[in-house]
Design a protein around this motif. Structure first.
Motif, short mmCIF file in Angstrom:
data_model
loop_
_atom_site.label_atom_id
_atom_site.label_comp_id
_atom_site.label_asym_id
_atom_site.label_seq_id
_atom_site.Cartn_x
_atom_site.Cartn_y
_atom_site.Cartn_z
N SER A 159 0.84 -1.20 0.00
CA SER A 159 0.00 0.00 0.00
C SER A 159 0.87 1.25 0.00
O SER A 159 1.88 1.33 0.71
N THR A 160 0.44 2.21 -0.79
CA THR A 160 1.18 3.46 -0.89
C THR A 160 0.63 4.54 0.02
O THR A 160 1.04 5.70 -0.07
N ASP A 161 -0.30 4.15 0.90
CA ASP A 161 -0.87 5.15 1.80
C ASP A 161 0.09 5.52 2.92
O ASP A 161 0.04 6.63 3.44
N GLU A 162 0.90 4.58 3.29
CA GLU A 162 1.83 4.85 4.39
C GLU A 162 2.92 5.80 3.92
O GLU A 162 3.38 5.74 2.78
N PRO A 163 3.39 6.71 4.77
CA PRO A 163 4.46 7.64 4.38
C PRO A 163 5.79 6.91 4.16
O PRO A 163 6.04 5.87 4.75
N ILE A 164 6.56 7.49 3.33
CA ILE A 164 7.87 6.91 3.04
C ILE A 164 8.82 7.21 4.20
O ILE A 164 8.93 8.36 4.63
N PRO A 165 9.44 6.18 4.74
CA PRO A 165 10.37 6.42 5.87
C PRO A 165 11.56 7.26 5.41
O PRO A 165 11.90 7.31 4.23
N LYS A 166 12.19 7.88 6.39
CA LYS A 166 13.35 8.68 6.09
C LYS A 166 14.55 7.80 5.74
O LYS A 166 14.65 6.66 6.17
N LEU A 167 15.44 8.38 4.97
CA LEU A 167 16.65 7.66 4.60
C LEU A 167 17.53 7.46 5.82
O LEU A 167 17.86 8.44 6.51
N PRO A 168 17.86 6.21 6.14
CA PRO A 168 18.71 5.98 7.32
C PRO A 168 20.11 6.56 7.09
O PRO A 168 20.72 6.35 6.04
N ARG A 169 20.60 7.28 8.07
CA ARG A 169 21.93 7.89 7.97
C ARG A 169 22.72 7.60 9.24
O ARG A 169 22.16 7.41 10.32
N SER A 170 24.05 7.63 9.09
CA SER A 170 24.91 7.50 10.26
C SER A 170 24.95 8.83 10.99
O SER A 170 24.62 9.88 10.44
N GLU A 171 25.39 8.83 12.22
CA GLU A 171 25.33 10.01 13.06
C GLU A 171 26.20 11.16 12.51
O GLU A 171 25.83 12.32 12.60
N HIS A 172 27.37 10.83 11.92
CA HIS A 172 28.29 11.89 11.50
C HIS A 172 27.83 12.57 10.22
O HIS A 172 28.41 13.56 9.80
N THR A 173 26.74 12.04 9.60
CA THR A 173 26.24 12.68 8.38
C THR A 173 24.95 13.45 8.62
O THR A 173 24.36 13.99 7.69
N LEU A 174 24.50 13.48 9.87
CA LEU A 174 23.24 14.15 10.14
C LEU A 174 23.33 15.66 10.06
O LEU A 174 22.36 16.33 9.78
N SER A 175 24.53 16.20 10.34
CA SER A 175 24.66 17.66 10.32
C SER A 175 25.90 18.03 9.54
O SER A 175 26.90 17.31 9.57
N PRO A 176 25.86 19.17 8.81
CA PRO A 176 27.03 19.59 8.04
C PRO A 176 28.16 20.00 8.96
O PRO A 176 27.94 20.35 10.12
N PRO A 177 29.42 19.95 8.49
CA PRO A 177 30.56 20.32 9.32
C PRO A 177 30.54 21.80 9.64
O PRO A 177 29.99 22.62 8.91
N LEU A 178 31.10 22.12 10.80
CA LEU A 178 31.19 23.52 11.19
C LEU A 178 32.27 24.20 10.39
O LEU A 178 33.36 23.66 10.19
N VAL A 179 31.99 25.42 9.92
CA VAL A 179 32.92 26.16 9.09
C VAL A 179 33.23 27.48 9.74
O VAL A 179 32.33 28.14 10.28
N ASP A 180 34.51 27.90 9.66
CA ASP A 180 34.90 29.19 10.24
C ASP A 180 34.23 30.30 9.46
O ASP A 180 34.16 30.26 8.24
N ASP A 181 33.70 31.30 10.19
CA ASP A 181 33.19 32.48 9.51
C ASP A 181 34.29 33.47 9.30
O ASP A 181 35.46 33.19 9.54
#
Length: 229
Positions: A202-224
Motif C-alpha cells: 500500500s502506498t498510503d503509508e508515508p515513506i520512511p526517512k533515509l537511514p543515515r549515520s550520526e556523523h552525516t546528520l549535520s554539516p561540518p562547522l565552518v569558520d566564519d
C-alpha cells in the motif's frame, strides 16, 4: 746556395719565421701532427688549436660564397665538421696536459648570433643550411618543436594549481553536502516508491526517512569571516 744561406741569416727572414710560428703558420717540415695525443707540449697543443681555429674561420667564410656549387658546399661543410672533430681532439689533449678546458657547453653561433643548426654533432654552415634536403630537415624539426611547445604550454596551464582546482575545498562551506543530501533523499524516495509498487504494498503509508549515520546528520562547522566556530 750562398744566397739562401745569406737569406736565412738575415734579420728580416728570422723575424718573419718567428712571426709565422707565432701565427701557427709553419714550414713544410713543421706540419700539424695527425694525432693530437702524440703532442706532449702544452704550448704546441695551444699553437695547433689556434691554427685549426683560423682554418675553420677561413672555411666558414668561404662557404658563404654564392658562386660555389651544391657539391662544393657539401664538401666544404664536411671539411669544416672534420676540422671541428680534430679541434676537439686537441682540446682533449690540452686538458690532459693540464691546460685550459675549452670544451665547455657553449652554443656555436653564426654571424647573425643564431645557434648553428645541426643534428647528432654534425653542423651546417653558411649555404649548407639551404641545400636541398637540409632545409626540409630543419623545417620538420622546427614544426616538431612547435608541437612540443604547444603541448607543454597546454600542460603548464594545469600545473601549480591550488586545492580548489582539484575540488578539495568544495565541502568546506557545507553547500555541496547539503545538495548531495537532498539528492540522496530524492533518490531514496523514488526507489522506495518503485519498490512498493513492485511488491504491491500500500502506498498510503508515508515513506520512511533515509537511514543515515550520526556523523552525516549535520554539516561540518565552518569558520566564519571572524574566525569563530
Amino acid at each position: 746556395m750562398a744566397r739562401n744561406e745569406e737569406k736565412a741569416q738575415s734579420m728580416l727572414y728570422r723575424f718573419r719565421e718567428a712571426q709565422a710560428a707565432e701565427l701557427g703558420l709553419g714550414t713544410r717540415a713543421d706540419r700539424r701532427p695527425r694525432m693530437a695525443s702524440a703532442c706532449k707540449s702544452l704550448r704546441e697543443c695551444e699553437r695547433w688549436r689556434g691554427e685549426i681555429l683560423r682554418e675553420i674561420s677561413r672555411k666558414v667564410s668561404k662557404i658563404q660564397d654564392a658562386g660555389l656549387s651544391d657539391y662544393e658546399v657539401r664538401d666544404l661543410n664536411d671539411e669544416i665538421n672534420k676540422i671541428l672533430r680534430e679541434k676537439r681532439h686537441w682540446e682533449n689533449q690540452i686538458v690532459a696536459l693540464g691546460g685550459a678546458n675549452y670544451r665547455r657547453n657553449v652554443a656555436m653561433l653564426d654571424d647573425d648570433g643564431k645557434e648553428v643548426p645541426g643534428t647528432k654533432g654534425y653542423k651546417y654552415f653558411g649555404r649548407a643550411k639551404d641545400l636541398p634536403g637540409v632545409r626540409e630537415l630543419f623545417q620538420s624539426k622546427k614544426s616538431e618543436e612547435e608541437e612540443e611547445n604547444q603541448a607543454f604550454a597546454f600542460y603548464k596551464k594545469f600545473t601549480n594549481q591550488g586545492p580548489s582546482y582539484f575540488g578539495d575545498l568544495d565541502e568546506n562551506d557545507g553547500g555541496l553536502l547539503t545538495y548531495e543530501r537532498e539528492a540522496e533523499e530524492e533518490d531514496w524516495e523514488e526507489a522506495y516508491s518503485n519498490l512498493r509498487e513492485s511488491l504491491g504494498i500500500s502506498t498510503d503509508e508515508p515513506i520512511p526517512k533515509l537511514p543515515r549515520s550520526e556523523h552525516t546528520l549535520s554539516p561540518p562547522l565552518v569558520d566564519d569571516a571572524s574566525g569563530a566556530h
